[in-house]
Enzyme design. Structure first.
Site, PDB file in Angstrom:
ATOM      1  N   LYS A 151      43.339  51.843  51.243  1.00 61.54           N
ATOM      2  CA  LYS A 151      42.758  50.561  50.877  1.00 61.54           C
ATOM      3  C   LYS A 151      41.308  50.551  51.326  1.00 61.54           C
ATOM      4  O   LYS A 151      41.008  50.751  52.498  1.00 61.54           O
ATOM      5  CB  LYS A 151      43.532  49.422  51.536  1.00 61.54           C
ATOM      6  N   ARG A 164      39.966  36.338  47.896  1.00 67.77           N
ATOM      7  CA  ARG A 164      39.668  35.574  49.115  1.00 67.77           C
ATOM      8  C   ARG A 164      39.412  34.105  48.777  1.00 67.77           C
ATOM      9  O   ARG A 164      39.693  33.225  49.593  1.00 67.77           O
ATOM     10  CB  ARG A 164      38.508  36.220  49.886  1.00 67.77           C
ATOM     11  N   LYS A 198      35.386  43.869  56.800  1.00 67.83           N
ATOM     12  CA  LYS A 198      36.602  44.574  57.212  1.00 67.83           C
ATOM     13  C   LYS A 198      36.399  46.089  57.298  1.00 67.83           C
ATOM     14  O   LYS A 198      37.354  46.857  57.213  1.00 67.83           O
ATOM     15  CB  LYS A 198      37.736  44.231  56.235  1.00 67.83           C
ATOM     16  N   GLU A 223      45.005  59.693  55.296  1.00 63.96           N
ATOM     17  CA  GLU A 223      45.649  58.395  55.556  1.00 63.96           C
ATOM     18  C   GLU A 223      47.055  58.370  54.952  1.00 63.96           C
ATOM     19  O   GLU A 223      48.009  57.929  55.592  1.00 63.96           O
ATOM     20  CB  GLU A 223      44.817  57.260  54.934  1.00 63.96           C
ATOM     21  N   LYS A 250      44.096  50.965  46.397  1.00 63.23           N
ATOM     22  CA  LYS A 250      43.485  49.673  46.115  1.00 63.23           C
ATOM     23  C   LYS A 250      42.014  49.707  46.496  1.00 63.23           C
ATOM     24  O   LYS A 250      41.703  50.188  47.585  1.00 63.23           O
ATOM     25  CB  LYS A 250      44.234  48.635  46.944  1.00 63.23           C
ATOM     26  N   SER A 272      41.671  41.468  42.232  1.00 57.33           N
ATOM     27  CA  SER A 272      41.129  40.223  41.702  1.00 57.33           C
ATOM     28  C   SER A 272      39.759  40.384  41.036  1.00 57.33           C
ATOM     29  O   SER A 272      39.511  39.811  39.977  1.00 57.33           O
ATOM     30  CB  SER A 272      41.040  39.201  42.829  1.00 57.33           C
ATOM     31  N   TYR A 321      47.285  41.060  37.684  1.00 56.18           N
ATOM     32  CA  TYR A 321      47.384  39.638  37.339  1.00 56.18           C
ATOM     33  C   TYR A 321      47.613  39.450  35.836  1.00 56.18           C
ATOM     34  O   TYR A 321      47.931  38.353  35.391  1.00 56.18           O
ATOM     35  CB  TYR A 321      46.106  38.907  37.793  1.00 56.18           C
TER      36      TYR A 321
HETATM   37  N1  LIG Z   1      45.434  41.710  53.457  1.00 59.33           N
HETATM   38  C1  LIG Z   1      44.510  41.231  52.583  1.00 59.33           C
HETATM   39  C2  LIG Z   1      44.631  41.532  51.133  1.00 59.33           C
HETATM   40  N2  LIG Z   1      45.786  41.797  50.463  1.00 59.33           N
HETATM   41  C3  LIG Z   1      45.441  41.933  49.106  1.00 59.33           C
HETATM   42  C4  LIG Z   1      44.053  41.779  48.972  1.00 59.33           C
HETATM   43  C5  LIG Z   1      43.204  41.839  47.737  1.00 59.33           C
HETATM   44  C6  LIG Z   1      43.876  41.687  46.418  1.00 59.33           C
HETATM   45  C7  LIG Z   1      42.956  41.332  45.303  1.00 59.33           C
HETATM   46  O1  LIG Z   1      41.715  41.337  45.437  1.00 59.33           O
HETATM   47  O2  LIG Z   1      43.480  41.033  44.222  1.00 59.33           O
HETATM   48  C8  LIG Z   1      43.543  41.527  50.243  1.00 59.33           C
HETATM   49  C9  LIG Z   1      42.109  41.247  50.462  1.00 59.33           C
HETATM   50  C10 LIG Z   1      41.402  41.726  51.629  1.00 59.33           C
HETATM   51  O3  LIG Z   1      41.689  42.787  52.159  1.00 59.33           O
HETATM   52  O4  LIG Z   1      40.508  40.994  52.036  1.00 59.33           O
HETATM   53 MG   LIG Z   2      46.540  54.352  57.892  1.00 64.45          MG
END
Ligand SMILES: NCc1[nH]cc(CCC(=O)O)c1CC(=O)O
Ligand SMILES: [Mg+2]
Length: 354
Positions: A222, A232, A245, A261, A276, A302, A341
């Site tokens: 991720k 968000r 993050k 990972e 992701k 998103s 989505y």
């Molecule tokens: N644990 C957070 C989380 N779980 C899924 C998404 C993003 C999903 C999306 O953008 O559709 C995020 C956002 C982030 O890490 O800030």
């Molecule tokens: Mg890990």
């Protein structure tokens, strides 16, 4: 009356070229890949990858209240649903044969605190949604997000101390969050927090609590991405998130690190891997599938949704074609399924096509 040259027979482009002094010769080719594309039936016959409803996971946003749907401005066409509305959505998804939903909560801001305590409330919004859907629509798979960001006042996925994320302490809480979700009926636990060691700890925690059959879909790779912006907004962390993050989510410049990972998560007991964001990271999907051969998923996040849907709504691209094409690309890269989505819309179209 205007003078027109009578045409005895249609003139082909090649003949026309010849009359204009262009001497065109045929090529002496053995291989003509275009033969396999000459008709619709031939193209269908040789197609290597297809998109089916079985490839779809639908992420939904839930909120408190009843009989209400609230639009998310940066995700036109996507709404936050109250629990009863989420049950109706699950019913619709099950009718369409969408295999699973992924549940994300918009937690009332008054319930958020620095420790994300509400994540461990056995009657929190996620648990309520799990129980309500399981009671009425038991045939659909339910995937829950393990991470603290919807529950913390600072919007981070873990515990913070002097601006630092505490890895091991966070993992202890995530294990309890996973067990709380499993008790409420989650079929698949999907940790999206990117703490080190959480897959092994969650597996051990689930097994100790008797949930040996609950699967783990690890957000193995991720990335720290700007493509999460609209999400968000949806869960109400855009304004509260302090900093970024990047100390836990991966650097977008790294590819080999994704393999390392994922290797750790496989070793620690992940049943499925996820990458992701999605389309900008298809190389990672391909590499993880090649390296581990585990069921591998991708999240069309998103921001990707917002880009595609925004262009569709402006009439700049053809939505009926661009959405299935974007999802087929994940299949070609080796994904076994996609969190998107667009899932209900695509499922409806696939059903209509028979
Ligand atoms: N644990 C957070 C989380 N779980 C899924 C998404 C993003 C999903 C999306 O953008 O559709 C995020 C956002 C982030 O890490 O800030
Ligand atoms: Mg890990």
């Amino acid at each position: 009356m205007a003078f027109t040259t009578p045409r005895i027979r249609p003139v082909s482009e090649a003949e026309l070229a010849r009359t204009q002094g262009l001497d065109l010769h045929g090529l002496d080719l053995v291989h003509r890949p275009r033969r396999n594309r000459k008709t619709d039936w031939a193209r269908r016959l040789v197609r290597e990858n297809t998109l089916t409803v079985d490839d779809l996971i639908w992420p939904i946003f839930v909120m408190n209240g009843t009989a209400t749907r609230a639009p998310i401005p940066s995700m036109p066409g996507v709404e936050r649903l109250t629990v009863d509305e989420a049950v109706r959505a699950a019913e619709m998804a099950a009718k369409l044969k969408i295999p699973a939903l992924a549940i994300f909560p918009y937690v009332d801001p008054s319930l958020r605190d620095p420790l994300g305590s509400e994540a461990l409330n056995t009657n929190n919004l996620v648990c309520q949604t799990l129980r309500a859907i399981k009671a009425e629509i038991p045939e659909i798979g339910l995937i829950t997000d393990v991470a603290l960001d919807p529950f913390t006042s600072h919007g981070h996925d873990g515990l913070l101390e002097d601006g630092r994320i505490l890895n091991d302490e966070t993992v202890e809480i995530l294990v309890r969050q996973a067990v709380v979700q499993a008790e409420a009926g989650a079929d698949v636990i999907a940790p999206s927090d990117m703490m080190d060691g959480r897959i092994g700890a969650i597996r051990a925690g689930l097994d100790a609590a008797g949930f040996t059959d609950v699967q783990i879909m690890s957000y193995a790779a991720k990335y720290a991405s700007a493509f999460y912006g609209p999400f968000r907004d949806a869960i109400g962390t855009a304004k509260t998130l302090s900093g970024d993050k990047r100390t836990y989510q991966m650097d977008p410049g790294n590819g080999l690190e994704a393999i390392r990972e994922a290797a750790l998560d496989v070793e620690e007991g992940a049943d499925m891997l996820m990458v992701k964001p999605g389309l900008p990271y298809l190389d990672i999907v391909y590499r993880l599938k090649e390296a581990f051969g585990l069921p591998t998923f991708a999240y069309q996040v998103s921001g990707e949704y917002a880009m595609i849907e925004g262009a569709i709504r402006n009439g700049w691209v053809d939505g009926d074609r661009i959405v299935p094409e974007s999802l087929l690309a994940f299949k070609r890269a080796g994904a076994d399924g996609i969190l998107t989505y667009f899932a209900p819309r695509v499922a409806e179209r696939l059903a209509a096509q028979g």
